[in-house]
Design a protein around this motif. Structure first.
Motif, PDB file in Angstrom:
ATOM      1  N   GLN A   1      86.371  72.099  15.052  1.00  0.00           N
ATOM      2  CA  GLN A   1      87.102  70.762  14.945  1.00  0.00           C
ATOM      3  C   GLN A   1      86.409  69.575  15.190  1.00  0.00           C
ATOM      4  O   GLN A   1      86.356  68.496  14.849  1.00  0.00           O
ATOM      5  CB  GLN A   1      88.386  71.265  15.585  1.00  0.00           C
ATOM      6  CG  GLN A   1      89.251  71.968  14.828  1.00  0.00           C
ATOM      7  CD  GLN A   1      90.706  72.284  15.527  1.00  0.00           C
ATOM      8  OE1 GLN A   1      90.779  71.889  16.880  1.00  0.00           O
ATOM      9  NE2 GLN A   1      91.630  72.740  14.863  1.00  0.00           N
ATOM     10  N   ARG A   2      85.769  69.758  16.586  1.00  0.00           N
ATOM     11  CA  ARG A   2      85.029  68.637  17.192  1.00  0.00           C
ATOM     12  C   ARG A   2      83.849  68.248  16.311  1.00  0.00           C
ATOM     13  O   ARG A   2      83.568  67.113  15.945  1.00  0.00           O
ATOM     14  CB  ARG A   2      84.529  69.100  18.713  1.00  0.00           C
ATOM     15  CG  ARG A   2      83.870  67.947  19.120  1.00  0.00           C
ATOM     16  CD  ARG A   2      83.635  68.270  20.531  1.00  0.00           C
ATOM     17  NE  ARG A   2      82.449  67.123  21.308  1.00  0.00           N
ATOM     18  CZ  ARG A   2      81.316  67.016  21.069  1.00  0.00           C
ATOM     19  NH1 ARG A   2      80.635  68.164  20.436  1.00  0.00           N
ATOM     20  NH2 ARG A   2      80.588  66.093  21.679  1.00  0.00           N
ATOM     21  N   MET A   3      83.270  69.057  15.634  1.00  0.00           N
ATOM     22  CA  MET A   3      82.101  69.012  14.889  1.00  0.00           C
ATOM     23  C   MET A   3      82.708  68.291  13.406  1.00  0.00           C
ATOM     24  O   MET A   3      81.990  67.423  12.851  1.00  0.00           O
ATOM     25  CB  MET A   3      81.495  70.249  14.405  1.00  0.00           C
ATOM     26  CG  MET A   3      80.052  70.191  13.725  1.00  0.00           C
ATOM     27  SD  MET A   3      78.728  69.397  14.730  1.00  0.00           S
ATOM     28  CE  MET A   3      77.545  69.319  13.777  1.00  0.00           C
ATOM     29  N   GLU A   4      83.583  68.609  12.713  1.00  0.00           N
ATOM     30  CA  GLU A   4      84.282  67.824  11.922  1.00  0.00           C
ATOM     31  C   GLU A   4      84.741  66.382  12.049  1.00  0.00           C
ATOM     32  O   GLU A   4      84.343  65.564  11.264  1.00  0.00           O
ATOM     33  CB  GLU A   4      85.764  68.667  11.299  1.00  0.00           C
ATOM     34  CG  GLU A   4      85.526  70.024  10.794  1.00  0.00           C
ATOM     35  CD  GLU A   4      86.854  70.606  10.165  1.00  0.00           C
ATOM     36  OE1 GLU A   4      87.765  70.461  11.145  1.00  0.00           O
ATOM     37  OE2 GLU A   4      86.599  71.488   9.447  1.00  0.00           O
ATOM     38  N   SER A   5      85.174  66.337  13.306  1.00  0.00           N
ATOM     39  CA  SER A   5      85.268  64.798  13.770  1.00  0.00           C
ATOM     40  C   SER A   5      84.158  64.093  13.666  1.00  0.00           C
ATOM     41  O   SER A   5      84.094  62.913  13.252  1.00  0.00           O
ATOM     42  CB  SER A   5      86.084  64.867  14.940  1.00  0.00           C
ATOM     43  OG  SER A   5      87.262  65.510  15.128  1.00  0.00           O
ATOM     44  N   ILE A   6      83.056  64.599  14.282  1.00  0.00           N
ATOM     45  CA  ILE A   6      81.895  63.849  14.410  1.00  0.00           C
ATOM     46  C   ILE A   6      81.212  63.621  12.970  1.00  0.00           C
ATOM     47  O   ILE A   6      80.853  62.349  12.777  1.00  0.00           O
ATOM     48  CB  ILE A   6      80.685  64.645  15.235  1.00  0.00           C
ATOM     49  CG1 ILE A   6      81.247  64.910  16.751  1.00  0.00           C
ATOM     50  CG2 ILE A   6      79.229  63.953  15.123  1.00  0.00           C
ATOM     51  CD1 ILE A   6      80.391  65.803  17.452  1.00  0.00           C
ATOM     52  N   ILE A   7      81.307  64.569  12.084  1.00  0.00           N
ATOM     53  CA  ILE A   7      80.876  64.296  10.847  1.00  0.00           C
ATOM     54  C   ILE A   7      81.798  63.405  10.015  1.00  0.00           C
ATOM     55  O   ILE A   7      81.082  62.274   9.437  1.00  0.00           O
ATOM     56  CB  ILE A   7      81.032  65.665   9.962  1.00  0.00           C
ATOM     57  CG1 ILE A   7      79.782  66.513  10.675  1.00  0.00           C
ATOM     58  CG2 ILE A   7      80.709  65.509   8.582  1.00  0.00           C
ATOM     59  CD1 ILE A   7      79.905  67.976  10.020  1.00  0.00           C
ATOM     60  N   SER A   8      83.246  63.038  10.136  1.00  0.00           N
ATOM     61  CA  SER A   8      84.102  62.291   9.594  1.00  0.00           C
ATOM     62  C   SER A   8      83.545  60.797  10.102  1.00  0.00           C
ATOM     63  O   SER A   8      83.604  60.001   9.279  1.00  0.00           O
ATOM     64  CB  SER A   8      85.504  62.639   9.849  1.00  0.00           C
ATOM     65  OG  SER A   8      85.735  63.731   9.220  1.00  0.00           O
ATOM     66  N   GLU A   9      83.490  60.905  11.257  1.00  0.00           N
ATOM     67  CA  GLU A   9      82.957  59.502  11.863  1.00  0.00           C
ATOM     68  C   GLU A   9      81.794  58.859  11.568  1.00  0.00           C
ATOM     69  O   GLU A   9      81.550  57.747  11.443  1.00  0.00           O
ATOM     70  CB  GLU A   9      83.533  59.531  13.486  1.00  0.00           C
ATOM     71  CG  GLU A   9      84.751  59.354  13.958  1.00  0.00           C
ATOM     72  CD  GLU A   9      85.000  59.370  15.374  1.00  0.00           C
ATOM     73  OE1 GLU A   9      83.995  59.216  16.285  1.00  0.00           O
ATOM     74  OE2 GLU A   9      86.001  59.390  15.888  1.00  0.00           O
ATOM     75  N   LEU A  10      80.608  59.910  11.322  1.00  0.00           N
ATOM     76  CA  LEU A  10      79.425  59.475  11.249  1.00  0.00           C
ATOM     77  C   LEU A  10      79.381  59.088   9.570  1.00  0.00           C
ATOM     78  O   LEU A  10      78.923  57.962   9.429  1.00  0.00           O
ATOM     79  CB  LEU A  10      78.407  60.819  11.135  1.00  0.00           C
ATOM     80  CG  LEU A  10      77.803  60.938  12.446  1.00  0.00           C
ATOM     81  CD1 LEU A  10      77.003  62.132  12.507  1.00  0.00           C
ATOM     82  CD2 LEU A  10      77.005  59.877  12.873  1.00  0.00           C
TER      83      LEU A  10
END
Length: 429
Positions: free
Chosen positions: A245-254
């Motif tokens: 989920q943290r990785m998904e958040s990073i990707i979305s913000e990138l």
């Protein structure tokens, strides 16, 4: 009375009495006085002629004279030496200035009040293909034929730099008024930097999109596995899901940051309903907080111009950060601060605070004051980078005040904004 003038009066009195005595002895006083006056006038005109000749071509060799003329020549020569020294100093300063500007890597052009070129350095010759013999004295808009530049020059609004395309080169240009109706133009070629920025943005955007699919697939399988987890697999699956989920958040913000950087400039932005925007952000923050902090809002309705979704993203990130890094039970406030030159929309918390040395780097991507604590709180390290990018696009800036143990204040300063009405809103959970 100065010495030279006093001496001249004494000489004139002596000359008068001498003529009087000669006239008395010859029995023709009036005739002698008249001839003496003619001689004195002739002497005066002679000295005036020598003075005008010297003034035409001043030099260190001053004419020999006596009386008041000696004093005049001495004072003029003193002024001449002083002016010559000042002119020499000014010439040396100008030579040093030209030498330094010749070495500048940026194109530098001096314009007069008619926008005609008076001087330019080698970098300007290379960037704009100028020629000294041909282009000195020419209007610069006749040589740089580009509508955006012509309009920029005509409007005389030089507070912001001009970014335009000229002969397949991306050029950023500044004009600074100085002196009496003169302008200093400086420009640099940003083509290579823009290409590198585009490559970086494209890489981040493409890599983020490519990573999104496998992460989504992994999340789906992890959720499925958690439905049949046991005591052995429960904890590992929970940690894997949290990191996914943290990785998904990073990707979305990138992806969001890449979209902001590649978006076109905001031209003629509409007025944003700040009342609706700030209360909407505040209500979302209250839902996220779930009564863990004392959240308050105290805002005046202000006139903001820009994109509603982008501003909402910026303010929401600030509130989310405050909730994430403020110990439970302490207060967080969203408020506006009206200044003479603009309006600030601020978030104040009673969190752990930030050392001064970290503040200049807070808006860098993935920069963390406390690496372990940030990951523990679920931060991605991109929130303030997004806030800074949004504010840049709206001509605003981020101001940060913080002391360790005293909390922090993050203010979005909009220099063009103003108070819309006097009544304020105050909402508490």
């Amino acid at each position: 009375m100065n010495t030279g003038f006093k001496r001249e009066i004494e000489l004139l009195v002596f000359w008068f009495f001498f003529l009087l005595i000669v006239g008395a002895l010859s029995g023709s006083i009036l005739q002698v006085l008249f001839l003496g006056m003619i001689v004195y006038i002739a002497w005066t005109f002679f000295n005036l002629k020598r003075l005008t000749d010297w003034l035409d071509k001043p030099s260190k060799d001053i004419p020999e004279a006596w009386g008041v003329w000696e004093e005049i020549y001495y004072r003029l020569y003193t002024i001449y030496k002083r002016n010559r020294k000042a002119r020499k100093k000014l010439t040396n300063m100008l030579a040093r200035f030209q030498k330094s500007t010749q070495a500048l890597p940026y194109a530098t052009v001096v314009l007069n009040n008619n926008d005609e070129i008076e001087w330019f350095n080698p970098a300007a010759r290379h960037l704009f293909n100028f020629h000294h013999k041909r282009d000195i004295g020419q209007r610069i808009d006749n040589l740089i034929r580009q509508p955006a530049f012509t309009s920029y020059l005509f409007k005389k609004k030089f507070k912001k730099p001009l970014d335009f395309l000229f002969h397949q080169k991306h050029i950023i240009l500044n004009i600074t008024p100085y002196g009496s109706g003169q302008y200093l133009l400086s420009a640099r070629d940003t083509t290579q930097r823009r290409k590198l920025d585009e490559m970086r943005r494209d890489f981040i955007s493409n890599a983020s999109h490519e990573l999104r699919t496998p992460i989504t697939v992994m999340s789906g399988y992890i959720e499925m596995l958690r439905e049949c987890e046991d005591d052995v697999t429960g904890m590992p699956l929970q940690k894997i899901q949290a990191q996914t989920q943290r990785m998904e958040s990073i990707i979305s913000e990138l992806i969001g940051l890449a979209k902001l950087e590649s978006s076109a400039e905001i031209e003629d932005p509409p007025t944003v309903d700040s009342d609706k925007l700030l209360n909407e952000v505040f209500q979302e923050a209250m839902a996220l907080d779930n009564n863990r902090h004392q959240l308050t809002i105290s805002v005046d309705q202000v006139e903001l111009k820009g994109k509603y979704d982008e501003l909402r993203m910026a303010f929401s990130n600030l509130l989310t950060n405050a909730i994430r890094y403020t110990p439970e039970g302490r207060s967080i406030e969203l408020f506006t601060m009206v200044e003479d030159s603009g309006v600030s929309i601020c978030v104040k918390d009673q969190g752990i605070g930030i050392d001064y040395q970290h503040i200049p780097r807070l808006t860098e991507r993935f920069y963390r004051v406390d690496e372990g604590r940030s990951r523990e709180q679920g931060g991605t390290g991109l929130g303030l980078a997004i806030v800074n990018q949004v504010l840049d696009r709206h001509g605003a800036s981020l101001r940060i005040e913080s002391e360790p143990g005293e909390g922090s204040v993050f203010c979005c300063y909009f220099p063009a904004a103003k108070l819309a009405k006097k009544d304020s809103l105050l909402t508490k959970p």
